[in-house]
Design a protein around this motif. Structure first.
Motif, PDB file in Angstrom:
ATOM      1  N   ARG A 150      20.711   7.371  39.745  1.00 24.32           N
ATOM      2  CA  ARG A 150      20.883   8.515  40.651  1.00 24.32           C
ATOM      3  C   ARG A 150      20.549   8.130  42.093  1.00 24.32           C
ATOM      4  O   ARG A 150      21.253   8.488  43.024  1.00 24.32           O
ATOM      5  CB  ARG A 150      19.992   9.675  40.186  1.00 24.32           C
ATOM      6  CG  ARG A 150      20.136  10.928  41.030  1.00 24.32           C
ATOM      7  CD  ARG A 150      19.226  12.055  40.565  1.00 24.32           C
ATOM      8  NE  ARG A 150      19.399  13.203  41.431  1.00 24.32           N
ATOM      9  CZ  ARG A 150      20.197  14.228  41.169  1.00 24.32           C
ATOM     10  NH1 ARG A 150      20.857  14.292  40.042  1.00 24.32           N
ATOM     11  NH2 ARG A 150      20.337  15.217  42.033  1.00 24.32           N
ATOM     12  N   ARG A 204      23.108  16.126  53.209  1.00 29.55           N
ATOM     13  CA  ARG A 204      23.155  14.948  52.348  1.00 29.55           C
ATOM     14  C   ARG A 204      24.341  14.096  52.751  1.00 29.55           C
ATOM     15  O   ARG A 204      24.921  14.283  53.800  1.00 29.55           O
ATOM     16  CB  ARG A 204      23.255  15.379  50.892  1.00 29.55           C
ATOM     17  CG  ARG A 204      21.993  16.101  50.485  1.00 29.55           C
ATOM     18  CD  ARG A 204      21.753  16.008  49.033  1.00 29.55           C
ATOM     19  NE  ARG A 204      22.967  16.128  48.241  1.00 29.55           N
ATOM     20  CZ  ARG A 204      22.958  16.353  46.952  1.00 29.55           C
ATOM     21  NH1 ARG A 204      21.822  16.496  46.337  1.00 29.55           N
ATOM     22  NH2 ARG A 204      24.067  16.441  46.269  1.00 29.55           N
ATOM     23  N   ALA A 223      31.471  17.679  35.545  1.00 28.10           N
ATOM     24  CA  ALA A 223      31.275  17.179  36.914  1.00 28.10           C
ATOM     25  C   ALA A 223      32.051  15.882  37.130  1.00 28.10           C
ATOM     26  O   ALA A 223      32.566  15.623  38.218  1.00 28.10           O
ATOM     27  CB  ALA A 223      29.790  16.955  37.193  1.00 28.10           C
ATOM     28  N   THR A 224      32.146  15.062  36.097  1.00 28.71           N
ATOM     29  CA  THR A 224      32.886  13.801  36.236  1.00 28.71           C
ATOM     30  C   THR A 224      34.378  14.090  36.417  1.00 28.71           C
ATOM     31  O   THR A 224      35.043  13.467  37.250  1.00 28.71           O
ATOM     32  CB  THR A 224      32.663  12.907  34.998  1.00 28.71           C
ATOM     33  OG1 THR A 224      31.263  12.871  34.709  1.00 28.71           O
ATOM     34  CG2 THR A 224      33.170  11.498  35.238  1.00 28.71           C
ATOM     35  N   MET A 257      28.209   6.746  36.123  1.00 32.95           N
ATOM     36  CA  MET A 257      27.942   8.123  35.667  1.00 32.95           C
ATOM     37  C   MET A 257      27.862   8.138  34.137  1.00 32.95           C
ATOM     38  O   MET A 257      26.985   8.774  33.552  1.00 32.95           O
ATOM     39  CB  MET A 257      29.044   9.082  36.124  1.00 32.95           C
ATOM     40  CG  MET A 257      29.082   9.350  37.613  1.00 32.95           C
ATOM     41  SD  MET A 257      27.605  10.216  38.188  1.00 32.95           S
ATOM     42  CE  MET A 257      27.919  10.230  39.958  1.00 32.95           C
ATOM     43  N   ARG A 299      24.424  19.861  35.324  1.00 32.87           N
ATOM     44  CA  ARG A 299      25.658  19.054  35.360  1.00 32.87           C
ATOM     45  C   ARG A 299      25.819  18.158  34.126  1.00 32.87           C
ATOM     46  O   ARG A 299      24.869  17.657  33.566  1.00 32.87           O
ATOM     47  CB  ARG A 299      25.753  18.155  36.591  1.00 32.87           C
ATOM     48  CG  ARG A 299      25.798  18.900  37.891  1.00 32.87           C
ATOM     49  CD  ARG A 299      26.293  17.977  38.996  1.00 32.87           C
ATOM     50  NE  ARG A 299      26.130  18.572  40.301  1.00 32.87           N
ATOM     51  CZ  ARG A 299      26.982  19.444  40.832  1.00 32.87           C
ATOM     52  NH1 ARG A 299      28.047  19.812  40.166  1.00 32.87           N
ATOM     53  NH2 ARG A 299      26.770  19.945  42.018  1.00 32.87           N
ATOM     54  N   TYR A 338      34.486  15.571  40.151  1.00 29.89           N
ATOM     55  CA  TYR A 338      34.207  14.677  41.287  1.00 29.89           C
ATOM     56  C   TYR A 338      34.983  13.367  41.209  1.00 29.89           C
ATOM     57  O   TYR A 338      35.655  12.983  42.165  1.00 29.89           O
ATOM     58  CB  TYR A 338      32.698  14.391  41.386  1.00 29.89           C
ATOM     59  CG  TYR A 338      31.913  15.579  41.909  1.00 29.89           C
ATOM     60  CD1 TYR A 338      31.570  15.675  43.254  1.00 29.89           C
ATOM     61  CD2 TYR A 338      31.529  16.606  41.067  1.00 29.89           C
ATOM     62  CE1 TYR A 338      30.864  16.760  43.741  1.00 29.89           C
ATOM     63  CE2 TYR A 338      30.814  17.707  41.542  1.00 29.89           C
ATOM     64  CZ  TYR A 338      30.488  17.770  42.881  1.00 29.89           C
ATOM     65  OH  TYR A 338      29.801  18.852  43.357  1.00 29.89           O
ATOM     66  N   GLN A 339      34.836  12.657  40.073  1.00 29.36           N
ATOM     67  CA  GLN A 339      35.538  11.364  39.976  1.00 29.36           C
ATOM     68  C   GLN A 339      37.032  11.594  39.715  1.00 29.36           C
ATOM     69  O   GLN A 339      37.874  10.826  40.170  1.00 29.36           O
ATOM     70  CB  GLN A 339      34.915  10.493  38.870  1.00 29.36           C
ATOM     71  CG  GLN A 339      33.613   9.793  39.268  1.00 29.36           C
ATOM     72  CD  GLN A 339      32.469  10.757  39.543  1.00 29.36           C
ATOM     73  OE1 GLN A 339      32.186  11.641  38.741  1.00 29.36           O
ATOM     74  NE2 GLN A 339      31.826  10.603  40.683  1.00 29.36           N
ATOM     75  N   LYS A 382      22.527  26.926  42.350  1.00 22.22           N
ATOM     76  CA  LYS A 382      22.387  26.312  41.017  1.00 22.22           C
ATOM     77  C   LYS A 382      20.924  26.045  40.630  1.00 22.22           C
ATOM     78  O   LYS A 382      20.506  26.427  39.536  1.00 22.22           O
ATOM     79  CB  LYS A 382      23.209  25.016  40.988  1.00 22.22           C
ATOM     80  CG  LYS A 382      23.155  24.244  39.683  1.00 22.22           C
ATOM     81  CD  LYS A 382      24.296  23.220  39.582  1.00 22.22           C
ATOM     82  CE  LYS A 382      24.297  22.153  40.641  1.00 22.22           C
ATOM     83  NZ  LYS A 382      23.254  21.121  40.491  1.00 22.22           N
ATOM     84  N   ARG A 396      24.803   8.752  31.444  1.00 23.19           N
ATOM     85  CA  ARG A 396      25.029   9.772  30.402  1.00 23.19           C
ATOM     86  C   ARG A 396      24.755   9.212  29.009  1.00 23.19           C
ATOM     87  O   ARG A 396      24.150   9.887  28.178  1.00 23.19           O
ATOM     88  CB  ARG A 396      26.473  10.273  30.531  1.00 23.19           C
ATOM     89  CG  ARG A 396      26.818  11.416  29.610  1.00 23.19           C
ATOM     90  CD  ARG A 396      28.058  12.140  30.119  1.00 23.19           C
ATOM     91  NE  ARG A 396      27.809  12.701  31.435  1.00 23.19           N
ATOM     92  CZ  ARG A 396      28.677  12.661  32.456  1.00 23.19           C
ATOM     93  NH1 ARG A 396      29.871  12.098  32.293  1.00 23.19           N
ATOM     94  NH2 ARG A 396      28.355  13.183  33.624  1.00 23.19           N
ATOM     95  N   LEU A 424      23.407   8.632  44.708  1.00 22.19           N
ATOM     96  CA  LEU A 424      23.304   9.800  45.587  1.00 22.19           C
ATOM     97  C   LEU A 424      22.245   9.586  46.645  1.00 22.19           C
ATOM     98  O   LEU A 424      21.214   8.993  46.379  1.00 22.19           O
ATOM     99  CB  LEU A 424      22.918  11.060  44.788  1.00 22.19           C
ATOM    100  CG  LEU A 424      23.663  11.364  43.507  1.00 22.19           C
ATOM    101  CD1 LEU A 424      23.054  12.598  42.865  1.00 22.19           C
ATOM    102  CD2 LEU A 424      25.130  11.591  43.784  1.00 22.19           C
TER     103      LEU A 424
HETATM  104  P1  TMP Z   1      23.095  17.805  42.278  1.00 22.60           P
HETATM  105  O1  TMP Z   1      22.260  17.400  41.121  1.00 22.60           O
HETATM  106  O2  TMP Z   1      22.303  18.190  43.465  1.00 22.60           O
HETATM  107  O3  TMP Z   1      24.080  18.821  41.884  1.00 22.60           O
HETATM  108  O4  TMP Z   1      23.906  16.499  42.740  1.00 22.60           O
HETATM  109  C1  TMP Z   1      24.594  15.722  41.860  1.00 22.60           C
HETATM  110  C2  TMP Z   1      25.733  15.044  42.580  1.00 22.60           C
HETATM  111  O5  TMP Z   1      26.316  14.074  41.695  1.00 22.60           O
HETATM  112  C3  TMP Z   1      26.824  15.991  42.978  1.00 22.60           C
HETATM  113  O6  TMP Z   1      27.321  15.617  44.228  1.00 22.60           O
HETATM  114  C4  TMP Z   1      27.903  15.725  41.931  1.00 22.60           C
HETATM  115  C5  TMP Z   1      27.688  14.291  41.579  1.00 22.60           C
HETATM  116  N1  TMP Z   1      28.133  13.943  40.219  1.00 22.60           N
HETATM  117  C6  TMP Z   1      29.305  13.233  40.068  1.00 22.60           C
HETATM  118  O7  TMP Z   1      29.960  12.881  41.053  1.00 22.60           O
HETATM  119  N2  TMP Z   1      29.737  12.930  38.806  1.00 22.60           N
HETATM  120  C7  TMP Z   1      29.029  13.282  37.688  1.00 22.60           C
HETATM  121  O8  TMP Z   1      29.444  12.973  36.560  1.00 22.60           O
HETATM  122  C8  TMP Z   1      27.796  14.015  37.860  1.00 22.60           C
HETATM  123  C9  TMP Z   1      27.001  14.427  36.659  1.00 22.60           C
HETATM  124  C10 TMP Z   1      27.402  14.325  39.141  1.00 22.60           C
END
Ligand code: TMP
Length: 238
Positions: free
Chosen positions: A50, A169, A116-117, A86, A112, A120-121, A16, A90, A54
């Motif tokens: 962030r 990570r 992504a939400t 998140m 992203r 992931y969520q 990416k 945003r 993370l």
């Molecule tokens: P990255 O920028 O290296 O892709 O990592 C972003 C991390 O944040 C990735 O594990 C996905 C996570 N993420 C969420 O869980 N929810 C979200 O809404 C966003 C934007 C990212």
């Protein structure tokens, strides 16, 4: 003229970051005024969130104590609070960066966004789509990316690639078989949720097979963006 809003999604090991750099260079060569940004992040508030959310802190700039404090905070964040953080990042990102850039006619390239939400969520943590959509409706007021590039790789391929690059990570910390299995289940659920989004919004989301060589993926990516840029404006949404 209204600018364009392009988002890129894909797991670790999908290439990416390299692909976003390539796309930015490609757009700039076409004299398109592009701004690259990311989520969570893109603003001072977003970058602070962030670091809390993370475990990818910057060794050169971050104080060790602050990093330890963030790790402790992260361990206690509930899934629902994570979801709201998140969307907090945003909301600020939209009003401080994305909307002004679009109003100025610029092309926003965002690493992203809300897909992504949902992945992931929603898929990963199991929060209902309805709940995520409530926040999406409020924060975005109907705004959607004009184009989303979704890089897809089976989780085993992504894992092999990140291991080669030595990325460890939060998702890769040692912890025995049970923990590793939980990580795999989580990643698989995330991938499936992404694929469901691509199926639901085929006009907006372009799925790219990222298992191929970087050159092939780059060509596919620029072809998709080119097709989008040359399509009549009215035909872009969907
Ligand atoms: P990255 O920028 O290296 O892709 O990592 C972003 C991390 O944040 C990735 O594990 C996905 C996570 N993420 C969420 O869980 N929810 C979200 O809404 C966003 C934007 C990212």
């Amino acid at each position: 003229m209204k600018g364009a809003f392009i988002t890129i999604e894909g797991p670790d090991g999908s290439g990416k970051t390299t692909l976003i750099d390539h796309l930015k260079t490609w757009l700039t060569a076409k004299k398109i005024d592009v701004i690259a940004t990311r989520e969570p992040g893109g603003t001072q508030l977003g970058e602070v969130l962030r670091k809390i959310l993370l475990d990818d802190h910057d060794h050169d700039h971050d104080h060790g104590d602050q990093h330890d404090a963030n790790t402790r905070i992260r361990a206690r964040i509930s899934d629902q609070a994570e979801l709201m953080l998140m969307f907090t990042a945003r909301m600020q990102h939209l009003h401080e960066v994305i909307l002004p850039a679009m109003a100025a006619g610029r092309c926003v390239l965002c690493d992203r966004f809300t897909d992504a939400t949902y992945a992931y969520q929603g898929g990963g943590r199991g929060i209902s789509e309805r709940r995520i959509q409530q926040l999406e409706d409020w924060v975005q007021q109907g705004l959607q990316p004009d184009l989303t590039i979704m890089l897809d790789v089976p989780i085993e391929v992504g894992l092999q690639r990140t291991k080669k690059r030595g990325i460890m990570r939060s998702s890769g910390r040692p912890g025995g078989d049970r923990f590793e299995q939980q990580q795999l289940d989580f990643k698989e659920a995330v991938r499936q949720a992404y694929l469901r989004r691509a199926e639901k919004y085929p006009q907006r989301i372009k799925l790219i097979d990222a298992t191929r060589s970087i050159g092939e993926v780059q060509d596919d990516l620029t072809a998709q963006v080119e097709a989008f840029l040359t399509a009549p404006r009215g035909a872009r949404q969907g």
